[in-house]
Design an enzyme around this catalytic site. Structure first.
Site, short mmCIF file in Angstrom:
data_model
loop_
_atom_site.label_atom_id
_atom_site.label_comp_id
_atom_site.label_asym_id
_atom_site.label_seq_id
_atom_site.Cartn_x
_atom_site.Cartn_y
_atom_site.Cartn_z
N ILE A 32 -6.94 0.59 -0.95
CA ILE A 32 -6.23 -0.36 -1.81
C ILE A 32 -6.70 -1.78 -1.51
O ILE A 32 -6.89 -2.60 -2.40
CB ILE A 32 -4.71 -0.18 -1.60
CG1 ILE A 32 -4.34 1.24 -2.01
CG2 ILE A 32 -3.92 -1.22 -2.38
CD1 ILE A 32 -2.99 1.70 -1.53
N THR A 70 0.82 -1.22 0.00
CA THR A 70 0.00 0.00 0.00
C THR A 70 0.86 1.26 0.00
O THR A 70 0.49 2.26 -0.62
CB THR A 70 -0.98 0.03 1.20
OG1 THR A 70 -0.25 0.03 2.43
CG2 THR A 70 -1.91 -1.16 1.17
N MET A 90 -3.60 5.86 0.47
CA MET A 90 -4.83 5.61 1.22
C MET A 90 -4.95 4.08 1.35
O MET A 90 -5.62 3.42 0.56
CB MET A 90 -6.04 6.21 0.49
CG MET A 90 -5.96 7.71 0.35
SD MET A 90 -6.00 8.55 1.97
CE MET A 90 -5.81 10.26 1.44
N HIS A 91 -4.28 3.56 2.37
CA HIS A 91 -4.08 2.12 2.50
C HIS A 91 -5.37 1.31 2.37
O HIS A 91 -5.44 0.29 1.68
CB HIS A 91 -3.44 1.81 3.85
CG HIS A 91 -2.23 2.64 4.13
ND1 HIS A 91 -1.00 2.36 3.59
CD2 HIS A 91 -2.07 3.76 4.87
CE1 HIS A 91 -0.13 3.26 3.99
NE2 HIS A 91 -0.76 4.13 4.77
N ASP A 92 -6.40 1.76 3.09
CA ASP A 92 -7.62 0.95 3.18
C ASP A 92 -8.35 0.86 1.85
O ASP A 92 -9.02 -0.14 1.56
CB ASP A 92 -8.55 1.53 4.26
CG ASP A 92 -7.90 1.52 5.63
OD1 ASP A 92 -6.88 0.82 5.81
OD2 ASP A 92 -8.41 2.22 6.53
#
Ligand code: RIB
Ligand code: CA
Length: 301
Positions: free
Chosen positions: A236, A195, A232-234
């Site tokens: 991904i 991420t 925006m990790h989540d």
């Protein structure tokens, strides 16, 4: 193709906003059965309020919000991480307040209720600490047979972001993470190693439609600015469910290191293990991910 019933378990959360926005934007793909909340980025009161407000902004107040735990399995919550999520948990971006009531069930009971409604079909997308899931598995021993898959934003196959080894979601409640990874339910782990290589900048609006709602665009712009264009990790993690080809996956037996040890929260992926319990993301096709993001933006009209 049948729609996938999903629950998003989340601690909104700047990047959690984007995960929820994607979960809501593709009703032909996802039957979003509930958003369940956990603290971490902030208190559970704040993250639950944020979940309600986000769903109002996205015109998805049909989606129930079930409140989760007020502490991790073993440890108390830490202080809110204002640096990453702002004092209000949403990058100090103000969005209209929702007066909607939360679901009468707590998160773990909501998960079980929905698993019984969709046995063998329900997919859990978990983008915060894994506490609610672990509590559900502890309370309902038959639950693991009913879940199709768990998509995890958490862990890392290289460096963490809290400690050298610990990524926030897993590190905060490593005891819960350990339980979830050991369920035997197929896990797609989208960790920081991937991420963090996928920034999200204002250029994401290039080529999007002119008639996208201004209020939604405004919030997205401000959240991207708050994070200075970082990943925006989540978003991904859930994008990998929109299109499986976004990720380069590797099968592994993955486990979580818990306890008060130097490598607390480490996610160890054993690629040579005889029995595999997971696919871990080892790479991402950025163009395909950005396409999901642009498609999501275009849906808010
Ligand atoms: O490490 C990244 C994760 O921690 C994301 O889920 C983010 O929202 C934070 O909670
Ligand atoms: Ca999160």
């Amino acid at each position: 193709m049948n729609r996938i019933p999903i629950i998003i378990d989340t601690d909104p959360g700047v990047d959690d906003f984007f995960c929820i926005a994607i979960g809501c934007a593709f009703p032909e793909l996802f039957d979003l059965r509930a958003v369940t909340t956990i603290g971490g980025n902030n208190s559970t009161d704040v993250t639950t309020g944020n979940a309600l407000d986000i769903l109002k902004l996205l015109h998805r107040e049909d989606v129930p919000v079930a409140r989760g735990a007020d502490s991790y399995l073993v440890n108390e919550f830490d202080e809110p991480v204002a640096k990453f999520h702002g004092a209000n948990g949403l990058g100090d971006v103000e969005i209209p307040h929702s007066d909607r009531q939360i679901d009468p069930l707590p998160a773990w009971d909501k998960i079980y209720e929905q698993a019984k409604l969709f046995p063998g079909e329900l997919v859990l997308v978990t983008v915060g600490p894994e506490t609610n899931l672990a509590m559900a598995f502890n309370k309902y021993p038959d639950l693991k047979q009913m879940i199709r898959k768990i998509v995890v934003m958490g862990g890392s196959l290289d460096r963490g972001n809290v400690t050298e080894y610990g990524e926030a979601n897993i590190w905060h409640d490593a005891e819960a993470g350990k339980i979830v990874f050991a369920t035997g339910i197929p896990i797609d782990m989208v960790g920081l190693n991937v991420t963090r290589t996928a920034p999200l900048k204002q250029t994401i609006f290039e080529g999007t439609d002119d008639d996208v709602r201004e209020d939604v665009k405004d919030v997205i712009r401000k959240l991207i600015d708050f994070r200075n264009g970082e990943a925006m990790h989540d978003a991904i993690a859930i994008s990998s469910l929109v299109s499986d080809d976004i990720m380069i996956w590797k099968d592994a037996y993955t486990y979580v290191v818990d306890g008060e040890v130097y490598n607390r929260g480490q996610t160890v992926a054993d690629y040579d293990a005889k029995e595999k319990n997971s696919r871990v993301a080892v790479g991402i096709h950025l163009g395909a991910y950005y396409k999901v993001m642009k498609d999501m933006i275009n849906r808010y009209k």
